[in-house]
Design a protein around this motif. Sequence first.
Motif, mmCIF file in Angstrom:
data_model
loop_
_atom_site.group_PDB
_atom_site.id
_atom_site.type_symbol
_atom_site.label_atom_id
_atom_site.label_comp_id
_atom_site.label_asym_id
_atom_site.label_seq_id
_atom_site.Cartn_x
_atom_site.Cartn_y
_atom_site.Cartn_z
ATOM 1 N N SER A 87 -4.525 -9.792 2.722
ATOM 2 C CA SER A 87 -5.480 -10.647 3.434
ATOM 3 C C SER A 87 -6.607 -9.821 4.031
ATOM 4 O O SER A 87 -7.638 -10.360 4.436
ATOM 5 C CB SER A 87 -4.772 -11.430 4.541
ATOM 6 O OG SER A 87 -4.168 -10.542 5.473
ATOM 7 N N ALA A 88 -6.419 -8.494 4.083
ATOM 8 C CA ALA A 88 -7.440 -7.608 4.639
ATOM 9 C C ALA A 88 -8.512 -7.310 3.592
ATOM 10 O O ALA A 88 -8.204 -7.078 2.432
ATOM 11 C CB ALA A 88 -6.798 -6.306 5.101
ATOM 12 N N LYS A 89 -9.753 -7.306 4.018
ATOM 13 C CA LYS A 89 -10.847 -6.984 3.106
ATOM 14 C C LYS A 89 -11.323 -5.536 3.256
ATOM 15 O O LYS A 89 -12.081 -5.036 2.432
ATOM 16 C CB LYS A 89 -12.009 -7.950 3.323
ATOM 17 C CG LYS A 89 -11.650 -9.384 2.964
ATOM 18 C CD LYS A 89 -12.835 -10.316 3.060
ATOM 19 C CE LYS A 89 -12.440 -11.738 2.675
ATOM 20 N NZ LYS A 89 -13.576 -12.689 2.731
ATOM 21 N N LYS A 90 -10.832 -4.877 4.306
ATOM 22 C CA LYS A 90 -11.144 -3.465 4.516
ATOM 23 C C LYS A 90 -9.869 -2.733 4.900
ATOM 24 O O LYS A 90 -8.979 -3.293 5.540
ATOM 25 C CB LYS A 90 -12.188 -3.306 5.624
ATOM 26 C CG LYS A 90 -13.564 -3.859 5.287
ATOM 27 C CD LYS A 90 -14.546 -3.572 6.414
ATOM 28 C CE LYS A 90 -15.944 -4.087 6.076
ATOM 29 N NZ LYS A 90 -16.911 -3.822 7.181
ATOM 30 N N ASP A 91 -9.781 -1.471 4.491
ATOM 31 C CA ASP A 91 -8.629 -0.663 4.856
ATOM 32 C C ASP A 91 -8.716 -0.227 6.312
ATOM 33 O O ASP A 91 -9.775 0.183 6.797
ATOM 34 C CB ASP A 91 -8.550 0.575 3.961
ATOM 35 C CG ASP A 91 -8.152 0.234 2.538
ATOM 36 O OD1 ASP A 91 -7.103 -0.427 2.371
ATOM 37 O OD2 ASP A 91 -8.881 0.604 1.602
#
Length: 209
Positions: free
Chosen positions: A108-112
Amino acid sequence: MATTASTASHASLASVTLEVADLEAAQRFYTAFGVADHLRLKASAATATGFRGFTLALTVSGPATVDGFLRAAVDAGATVLKPAAKSLWGYGGVVQAPDGTIWKIATSAKKDTGPATRRIDEMVLLLGVEDVKATKRFYVGQGLTVAKSFGGKYAEFASDGSGALKLALYKRSGLAKDLGVPADGDGSHRVVLAGAGAPFTDPDGFTWE
């Protein structure tokens, strides 16, 4: 409209067994992929054509971890069905194992927010069914508890709380579209589910032991 239910006491999915034509090759693939500890395998000569009606989905922490799992799968012999990409819901991609099983890896995360890992936060067995409402009622009758429900489109059942394995239902045509494959297919699903209670077969032909 989404609904939720209590998860205090319920039956649940305990394990998933994939039926494969070449047991040794499948063991090598799933070890390299990094999911060997999360499923069982058994040799089978059952025939299946086209979409087998299900997918296994891995939820992980971030895009770098998604990429790591996808890269490991491809290096071990998987075919890319959908390259990893951002979407409204996060980031993910779809591959098909040499034995034919389709896997979706997503976050669900778009960035690490940290380095890539090999940790699986959750594994979901998504069954593509003809009538989500009817099949949901069937499973409730078998003792499973609904955790989430979105009308006739999607239903998710509560897990036992001890692991990362969940069962969910999705409209068959919608699931195939999401995976990037034609919805047509027949023969064996080549997957066996296990949980508490007596063996049974659900309305869409998925068997429990």
